[in-house]
Enzyme design. Sequence first.
Site, mmCIF file in Angstrom:
data_model
loop_
_atom_site.group_PDB
_atom_site.id
_atom_site.type_symbol
_atom_site.label_atom_id
_atom_site.label_comp_id
_atom_site.label_asym_id
_atom_site.label_seq_id
_atom_site.Cartn_x
_atom_site.Cartn_y
_atom_site.Cartn_z
ATOM 1 N N PHE A 127 0.778 -1.302 -0.336
ATOM 2 C CA PHE A 127 -0.145 0.077 -0.136
ATOM 3 C C PHE A 127 0.994 1.539 0.162
ATOM 4 O O PHE A 127 1.864 1.237 0.528
ATOM 5 C CB PHE A 127 -0.883 -0.391 2.016
ATOM 6 C CG PHE A 127 -2.025 1.064 1.180
ATOM 7 C CD1 PHE A 127 -2.968 0.558 0.191
ATOM 8 C CD2 PHE A 127 -1.978 1.819 1.871
ATOM 9 C CE1 PHE A 127 -4.192 2.411 -0.099
ATOM 10 C CE2 PHE A 127 -2.467 3.789 1.481
ATOM 11 C CZ PHE A 127 -3.815 3.553 0.742
ATOM 12 N N ASP A 196 1.577 -4.075 8.897
ATOM 13 C CA ASP A 196 0.401 -3.547 8.761
ATOM 14 C C ASP A 196 -0.735 -4.199 8.181
ATOM 15 O O ASP A 196 -0.924 -4.973 7.454
ATOM 16 C CB ASP A 196 0.855 -3.032 7.476
ATOM 17 C CG ASP A 196 -0.516 -1.858 7.181
ATOM 18 O OD1 ASP A 196 -1.351 -1.982 7.023
ATOM 19 O OD2 ASP A 196 -0.534 -0.906 6.382
ATOM 20 N N TYR A 221 -11.457 1.286 10.169
ATOM 21 C CA TYR A 221 -12.641 1.764 9.441
ATOM 22 C C TYR A 221 -12.344 0.938 8.368
ATOM 23 O O TYR A 221 -13.536 1.149 7.401
ATOM 24 C CB TYR A 221 -12.027 3.600 8.482
ATOM 25 C CG TYR A 221 -11.362 3.382 7.958
ATOM 26 C CD1 TYR A 221 -10.836 2.746 6.844
ATOM 27 C CD2 TYR A 221 -9.365 4.006 8.556
ATOM 28 C CE1 TYR A 221 -9.163 3.457 6.230
ATOM 29 C CE2 TYR A 221 -8.776 4.099 8.042
ATOM 30 C CZ TYR A 221 -8.150 4.237 6.406
ATOM 31 O OH TYR A 221 -7.144 3.749 6.055
ATOM 32 N N ARG A 366 -12.101 -5.072 -6.946
ATOM 33 C CA ARG A 366 -11.635 -5.265 -5.479
ATOM 34 C C ARG A 366 -13.458 -6.081 -5.112
ATOM 35 O O ARG A 366 -14.278 -4.668 -5.164
ATOM 36 C CB ARG A 366 -11.192 -4.729 -5.466
ATOM 37 C CG ARG A 366 -10.462 -5.455 -4.109
ATOM 38 C CD ARG A 366 -9.323 -4.257 -3.437
ATOM 39 N NE ARG A 366 -10.067 -3.271 -2.523
ATOM 40 C CZ ARG A 366 -9.382 -1.923 -1.470
ATOM 41 N NH1 ARG A 366 -8.025 -2.657 -1.144
ATOM 42 N NH2 ARG A 366 -10.752 -1.386 -1.167
#
Length: 407
Positions: A127, A196, A221, A366
Amino acid sequence: MNALPDAAELARLDAADPLRAARDRFALPDGIIYLDGNSLGPPPRRALERLEEAAREEWGQGLIKSWNDAGWMELPLATGRKLAPLIGVDGDEVVCLDTVTILIFKLASALSRKKPEAAIAVERGDFPTDGYVLEGLAALTGCAFKYVESGTSPAALDPEIGVLVRSAVHYKTAEIADIARWETEARETGLDIIWDLSHATGLVDLKLKQDGARFAVGCGYKFLNGGPGAPAFVYCRSDEIAGIDHPVTGWLGHDTPFDFVDGYRPAEGIRRFITSSPSILAITSLNAALDAYDAMALSEVEAKARALGDIFLQAGAQLGLDTISPGIGARRGGHVCLRHEHGYAIVQALIARGIIGDFRAPDLMRFGFNPLYLSYREVGEAARQMVEVVETREYERPEFNVRKAVT
């Protein structure tokens, strides 16, 4: 080629689903099949209730007294204790605060300080923010920053690399890292790994302590459903905490913040990661959202996510689409990515039908599968409609080919 399950098979799967009652814990809009993959989880009912209570009563009526009376000062630590079982660590090793990016900076800078000659690194294709923040840290400190090829094991890394940031679940492929193997090799080479967990927590049956992980960050989130921009969390194994000397020191990370003395002295334990006053409403929302995991077995959560993802992989195979995700039956995170040159338009066409997935450049559709609120029937119906959109070329309509700011 595996055929898509029919209505009777989907109904049988739903009837046998041990997680089926969890759907009632979420406030989902009617007519929507939510397959976000996962950039934002939907609101748990308890989170919405606690947000209103905290705003109207604790803030509106309690005012400043609520720092004591409502437990605001301890909320980051209390939320960390609720998070700890979801990642397989002890309750005093996690604190909820900041963002993933800030926490990576705090951890990476602290670990780099102990190895001033070592380089810091991320995997190529991970990412982007993880690499961006390390680039900034390198520019600030003068240490070397490197990209390493995906999947390069610690034993095969450039020996100059002392700190590596790596995703536990890759945000595109959904590949799950073998944390235990990587940590074993890292111990042998002296490498510090910051995991992560953003696409893993709340979906993958993580056992960080058992697997030897020492440092990790994650967001609130996605699968944890804490709300837009929900706070992140940091894990530091208890025997490593005293050696963490991060540079973003602030008054609430001080050993005695209300003595208001000159000179910084870090607090004992995980509290030292706190820098400034916590965002109470945001942490309150995440804290309440975690109640959705009460009495949940993460092994069942992960298994159902894999089964739901298999349905979409079957649809992709029926259409002749390539996937970059582990295949049918394989262990993976909570999403799958299917490749199509018109992937963005296909996702937009599905959104128009009430099926919300997302798109990742350059050509990846996705689709995410949170087992707490998705049924087999819904995912089967979404897969059927994806096949229809592709086969009829509905995605060629002009309105589906206008790029929006958020994909």
